[in-house]
Design a protein around this motif. Structure first.
Motif, PDB file in Angstrom:
ATOM      1  N   LEU A 122       0.830  -1.211   0.000  1.00 25.47           N
ATOM      2  CA  LEU A 122       0.000   0.000   0.000  1.00 25.47           C
ATOM      3  C   LEU A 122       0.865   1.262   0.000  1.00 25.47           C
ATOM      4  O   LEU A 122       0.559   2.228  -0.705  1.00 25.47           O
ATOM      5  N   GLY A 159       3.833   1.435  -1.189  1.00 26.34           N
ATOM      6  CA  GLY A 159       4.382   1.481  -2.544  1.00 26.34           C
ATOM      7  C   GLY A 159       3.389   2.102  -3.516  1.00 26.34           C
ATOM      8  O   GLY A 159       3.745   2.908  -4.383  1.00 26.34           O
ATOM      9  N   MET A 160       2.124   1.726  -3.337  1.00 27.55           N
ATOM     10  CA  MET A 160       1.060   2.264  -4.194  1.00 27.55           C
ATOM     11  C   MET A 160       0.928   3.776  -3.991  1.00 27.55           C
ATOM     12  O   MET A 160       0.840   4.538  -4.955  1.00 27.55           O
ATOM     13  N   SER A 194       3.872   5.569  -5.504  1.00 28.04           N
ATOM     14  CA  SER A 194       3.728   5.636  -6.969  1.00 28.04           C
ATOM     15  C   SER A 194       2.800   6.780  -7.364  1.00 28.04           C
ATOM     16  O   SER A 194       3.070   7.511  -8.318  1.00 28.04           O
ATOM     17  N   LYS A 195       1.707   6.913  -6.610  1.00 26.79           N
ATOM     18  CA  LYS A 195       0.757   7.986  -6.929  1.00 26.79           C
ATOM     19  C   LYS A 195       1.412   9.357  -6.739  1.00 26.79           C
ATOM     20  O   LYS A 195       1.207  10.274  -7.532  1.00 26.79           O
ATOM     21  N   LEU A 196       2.193   9.466  -5.665  1.00 25.96           N
ATOM     22  CA  LEU A 196       2.849  10.752  -5.380  1.00 25.96           C
ATOM     23  C   LEU A 196       3.860  11.116  -6.464  1.00 25.96           C
ATOM     24  O   LEU A 196       3.853  12.235  -6.973  1.00 25.96           O
ATOM     25  N   ARG A 256       4.171  10.209  -9.463  1.00 28.54           N
ATOM     26  CA  ARG A 256       3.670  10.427 -10.822  1.00 28.54           C
ATOM     27  C   ARG A 256       2.959  11.781 -10.956  1.00 28.54           C
ATOM     28  O   ARG A 256       2.534  12.147 -12.034  1.00 28.54           O
ATOM     29  N   ARG A 257       2.792  12.455  -9.832  1.00 31.85           N
ATOM     30  CA  ARG A 257       2.066  13.723  -9.862  1.00 31.85           C
ATOM     31  C   ARG A 257       3.054  14.877  -9.987  1.00 31.85           C
ATOM     32  O   ARG A 257       3.992  14.975  -9.184  1.00 31.85           O
ATOM     33  N   GLU A 276      -8.437  12.327  -3.388  1.00 34.49           N
ATOM     34  CA  GLU A 276      -9.083  11.007  -3.357  1.00 34.49           C
ATOM     35  C   GLU A 276     -10.599  11.170  -3.199  1.00 34.49           C
ATOM     36  O   GLU A 276     -11.374  10.398  -3.759  1.00 34.49           O
ATOM     37  N   THR A 311     -11.773   8.480  -6.122  1.00 37.18           N
ATOM     38  CA  THR A 311     -10.928   7.275  -6.159  1.00 37.18           C
ATOM     39  C   THR A 311     -10.943   6.530  -4.834  1.00 37.18           C
ATOM     40  O   THR A 311     -10.681   5.328  -4.812  1.00 37.18           O
ATOM     41  N   ILE A 312     -11.291   7.216  -3.769  1.00 40.08           N
ATOM     42  CA  ILE A 312     -11.330   6.540  -2.466  1.00 40.08           C
ATOM     43  C   ILE A 312     -12.393   5.427  -2.478  1.00 40.08           C
ATOM     44  O   ILE A 312     -12.205   4.366  -1.894  1.00 40.08           O
ATOM     45  N   LEU A 333     -10.885   2.446  -4.225  1.00 43.16           N
ATOM     46  CA  LEU A 333      -9.867   1.771  -3.410  1.00 43.16           C
ATOM     47  C   LEU A 333     -10.512   0.980  -2.280  1.00 43.16           C
ATOM     48  O   LEU A 333     -10.187  -0.187  -2.069  1.00 43.16           O
ATOM     49  N   GLU A 392      -9.177  -2.046   0.214  1.00 46.74           N
ATOM     50  CA  GLU A 392      -8.198  -1.311   1.019  1.00 46.74           C
ATOM     51  C   GLU A 392      -8.862  -0.916   2.336  1.00 46.74           C
ATOM     52  O   GLU A 392      -9.943  -0.330   2.347  1.00 46.74           O
TER      53      GLU A 392
END
Lengths: 294, 347
Positions: free
Chosen positions: A18, A20-21, A24-26, A28-29, A109, A114-115, A118, A123
């Motif tokens: 999680l 890591g996920m 990744s989101k951070l 890529r922004r 989110e 998106t929340i 998830l 999640e």
């Protein structure tokens, strides 16, 4: 015992995935890097600016006390004092950025919905907050390192231009102070992040999160003047424990000034845990869809 | 879009969606919702809805906008806390086990929601970390399946509504879910996409997966679902096999010599489910015991049929009967309940 160990190991793996996920989101922004770049840019510009402006001021004054004060302030922009002072620069310039990033990270989110996706895919609500907090901790650490590095680079440039000491002039005591300040700054920035998380999750609004986080940060800068009045109130002890035991007091405590370090440390940890726990608890107890039938 | 149009339905049906499909005994329940209710203050969004969904079947949740379909699905997915009722997924109580159970559930609720600054591939990669056990090749296959390969690296914010929906479907299918819950999945899809989607859903059921499909598209339910529950004003007004409901909904439209007398006769016939007068003709639903049963019953009492027209039953008739207020004159039949709309309600 074995089953419990397996469950713990499985949870640790899940949390690792999680985080890591979230990371990744951070990364890529674009805004993530933009905010870090702003911290770096300010850290690069401000030390030379202060150094040279104070230098001009020092030549204009004849008062020996004023000259000494200016020399002290200028000294923080060059080595060896700049070793530890760079942390203060990164912290002060970085806190508004961590507030903005945190509010965006949580608020988006909700705004994008998106929340729901998830949580609908399993999640956990607590894991949602904790994994985001851990990703923000990583970003904050990286930002501090980046800010400090740029600040040191600026001090090096000052040294080259004005024939001042270089990084190698720092001794063991400077590095010890730097380590303490860095740890305090790492923890201190997260207090404002945690407050921002609690506000953003509670109000489901990025704007409110930013407003409250920045309000607390700048409010603390000016609260010193108000403390004299607060002394007159019966609840002054409680109020004093609030704004006065802040990140600044934590850093000052490391320098042996003002507030005792353990109380400042405990107060900062207490704020951070309370705000994060509040966000988790609120998210757990509430529906994630806005409350209309449909 | 062209790529999808070029693929035949047969090809799509036989496209392996997942490498590993675990066939489940048909009697096993993937989802059991019992007495679900959701109240917002005085507003009752859902009232006492119960659903059972077996492995290998497509179950349709059909209802007009605001009927409570999305609220029901949101409760099943743990997004809303039910005011009353219980939910079991794969035989386990959902409450307290959301994280574990919902990883095996693929879902698309209302509009798809993804990170706008990432493309389809990155969005699915992000989600794959959460679901676990999804390879890069698996993500590629899903993108191919929903026809998003070409646009996989374009930011999601630049997608059309149909493309967003396709990605939503791909997201729901990520991680080989045993239970797939789709809320209005064909919103924004073009005709080719809709045909492909129907084949896809049937393929999932054929692989032994359970599919809950919420929609207000009647023909979608008629063509894809095995069973259907019609939801209206937060309650299930009828539920059953799609074939049975259609059979029970066969319609006969007749003109007669004496409408009043015919009404009296029809009210006594046990096989007549509903009957109403519509522009001077009588519209009857129900399955007659023989080809001449209706004519015989009327003629025996001196009522003669002028014209007779048989209309095949459709969910549209049933849906309208159950969910829309009728402006026609209805009368009670021996089947029990009074009048067209009410007669159709099986609780």
């Amino acid at each position: 015992m074995g089953g419990s160990d397996n469950a713990m190991s499985s949870n640790a793996v899940a949390l690792h995935a999680l985080v890591g996920m979230e990371w990744s989101k951070l990364v890529r922004r674009r805004a993530t890097w933009l905010l870090m770049a702003i911290v770096a840019a300010i850290s690069a510009i401000v030390p030379p600016l202060i150094y040279f402006v104070l230098g001009f001021a020092a030549t204009d004054t004849t008062d020996p006390e004023a000259k000494a004060s200016l020399a002290l302030l200028r000294g923080q922009m060059v080595f060896p004092d700049a070793i530890a002072h760079a942390v203060v620069n990164a912290l002060v310039f970085g806190i508004p950025m961590i507030v903005v990033l945190t509010a965006m990270n949580f608020g988006s989110e909700f705004a994008w919905g998106t929340i729901r996706f998830l949580l609908g895919r399993g999640e956990g609500r607590g894991a949602f907050v904790v994994s985001k907090v851990l990703a923000i901790v990583m970003w904050w650490a990286l930002t501090l390192v980046f800010g400090v590095s740029v600040s040191w680079l600026a001090s090096t440039v000052i040294g080259v231009i004005d024939n001042q000491p270089m990084l190698y002039s720092a001794g063991g005591a400077d590095w010890l102070l730097f380590s303490g300040r860095f740890a305090a700054a790492l923890l201190g920035g997260l207090v404002y992040a945690a407050l921002t998380i609690a506000t953003t999750v509670r109000l489901r609004s990025t704007a409110f999160g930013i407003a409250i986080g920045l309000g607390a940060f700048f409010g603390e800068r000016v609260s010193g003047a108000g403390l004299a009045l607060i002394d007159l109130l019966p609840i002054q002890v409680l109020i004093r424990a609030g704004p006065s035991y802040n990140v600044r007091s934590l850093i000052d405590g490391l320098d042996g000034q003002e507030n005792p370090l353990p109380i400042a440390f405990l107060a900062v940890v207490f704020y951070m845990i309370t705000f994060t726990w509040g966000a988790v608890r609120h998210l757990r107890r509430n529906d994630v869809l806005s409350g209309g039938p449909g | 879009m062209t790529a999808i149009a070029e693929r035949t339905v047969v090809e799509l049906v036989h496209t392996p969606i997942f490498e590993v499909a675990t066939p489940q005994p048909p009697s096993r329940l993937a989802l059991e919702a019992c007495g679900l209710a959701k109240h917002y203050g005085d507003v009752v969004a859902v009232n006492n809805i119960s659903l059972n969904l077996r492995y290998g079947e497509v179950f349709g949740l059909l209802g007009p906008n605001g009927a409570g379909k999305t609220t029901t699905i949101s409760m099943i997915l743990g997004l809303l806390t039910p005011t009353a009722g219980s939910i079991k997924i794969f035989g386990h109580e959902l409450r307290g086990k959301e994280s574990k159970l919902l990883r095996r559930v693929g879902s698309l609720v209302e509009m798809p929601t993804f990170y706008p600054y990432m493309g389809a591939r990155d969005n699915l990669k992000i989600l794959a970390r959460l679901v676990g056990g999804v390879s890069t090749a698996g993500i590629g296959s899903l993108l191919d399946l929903v026809g998003l390969c070409q646009a996989a690296d374009r930011p999601y914010r630049t997608y059309s509504l149909g493309m967003k929906q396709r990605l939503g479907i791909a997201g729901a299918l990520l991680g080989e879910p045993e239970l797939v819950i789709l809320d209005e999945p064909t919103n924004g899809l073009d005709p080719a996409g809709i045909v492909q989607f129907r084949s896809l859903v049937r393929g999932l059921a054929n692989e032994g997966r359970a599919v809950l499909l919420s929609t207000h598209q009647l023909n979608e339910v008629q063509q894809v679902c095995d069973r259907v529950a019609i939801v209206h004003a937060g309650e299930v007004v009828t539920e059953g096999l799609v074939g049975s409901l259609l059979q029970a909904q066969r319609v006969m439209k007749i003109t007669v010599s004496d409408v009043e007398r015919a009404r009296e006769i029809l009210a006594d016939l046990t096989w007549v489910r509903t009957a109403r007068v519509e522009h001077g003709a009588i519209v009857i639903t129900g399955e007659a015991p023989g080809p001449f049963a209706l004519g015989e019953a009327l003629a025996r009492c001196g009522v003669w049929i002028g014209q007779a027209q048989r209309i095949e039953g459709s969910l549209e008739h049933l849906f309208m009967d159950l969910t829309q207020p009728s402006d026609t004159e209805e009368f009670s039949t021996s089947n029990g309940a009074a009048g067209g709309a009410a007669n159709g309600r099986e609780r």
